[in-house]
Write a protein that holds these residues in place. Structure first.
Motif: not given
Length: 266
Positions: A30-33, A101-102, A227-229
């Protein structure tokens, strides 16, 4: 400036370590964990534990394995256990058969508001493409050419449209949601006593939770174009308990229920 909340990301799983591994790998990119990952495990066997222990060694953030014995489909109960152990303010909830998605975490945070919860959508992957992804050591990129036509819209990330539609799309419809892509303030869940553990087996647990949140003054926002899953294909769960679960849901609607007795605190 909007204050960024601390995040507990809850992943529900049951005896599918191959999918769980891909799910956790996508979280760690993730770009933000999140601040922590809690794996809500509905009674998996040792293979899942082994995968989790290995992933803990690869992770820069804590991974907490929340487990109870296998006594049938008890998703509500294991999610409640994970919610009660979550250490942070904001809970993002997915399933262990989801690749995210990241920018998934960033997109949830962008639309998070006090007195509101978020519901996203998913891209349904085909059986053949799912098998291909599961066979790869690491999933780097997903090819949109392999997505079913009906899922293409759910694969598009357009942040300004996401903000525009958040309060206009399927507003306050408790059934218009996917439990594999939701987020809440932890305190809002505690105030309604979490998931209803009288709902066992597949079906209605997320809608029943949503209607009690709405009854308690928590607005539903819809997360579209963000927030693509990606949902890994699997056979459908048994729906043998669905009729009984629907009765519990309808009771919450008709009685404007907020608090339930069989929940986090029982």
């Amino acid at each position: 400036m909007k204050k960024i909340p601390t995040i507990s990301l809850i992943v529900s799983t049951y005896n599918w370590p191959e999918a769980l591994e891909k799910c956790i790998q996508s979280i760690l990119k993730q770009t933000q964990l999140p601040n922590e990952i809690l794996i809500a495990d509905d009674g998996s066997e040792d293979a899942t534990q082994e995968i989790i222990e290995r992933l803990k060694q690869e992770s820069l953030i804590p991974i907490v394995h929340v487990w109870h014995p296998d006594n049938g489909f008890r998703l509500s109960a294991i999610r409640n256990k994970a919610i009660s152990q979550a250490r942070y303010d904001y809970i993002i909830q997915i399933d262990g058969d989801i690749i995210i998605d990241r920018n998934f975490v960033v997109d949830h945070l962008a639309l998070s508001q006090k007195k509101a919860f978020l519901c996203g959508s998913r891209v349904l992957l085909s059986e053949a493409y799912s098998a291909q992804l599961l066979s790869q050591p690491i999933v780097e990129n997903l090819n949109k050419l392999n997505f079913p036509l009906g899922s293409i819209l759910n694969s598009l990330r357009i942040p300004f449209l996401s903000e525009l539609m958040a309060d206009r799309y399927k507003k306050n419809q408790p059934r218009a949601l996917r439990g594999c892509n939701m987020s809440f303030w932890k305190n809002d869940l505690i105030e309604i006593n979490g998931y209803n553990e009288s709902i066992q087996g597949w079906g209605s647990e997320d809608a029943e939770l949503a209607i009690r949140l709405i009854n308690n003054g928590i607005k539903k926002r819809f997360l579209k174009f963000g927030a693509i899953a990606y949902h890994i294909f699997h056979k459908e769960n048994s729906k043998s308990n669905l009729q009984e679960n629907e009765i519990v849901f309808r009771h919450a609607v008709e009685n404007q229920t907020t608090w339930i007795t069989q929940g986090i605190k029982s």
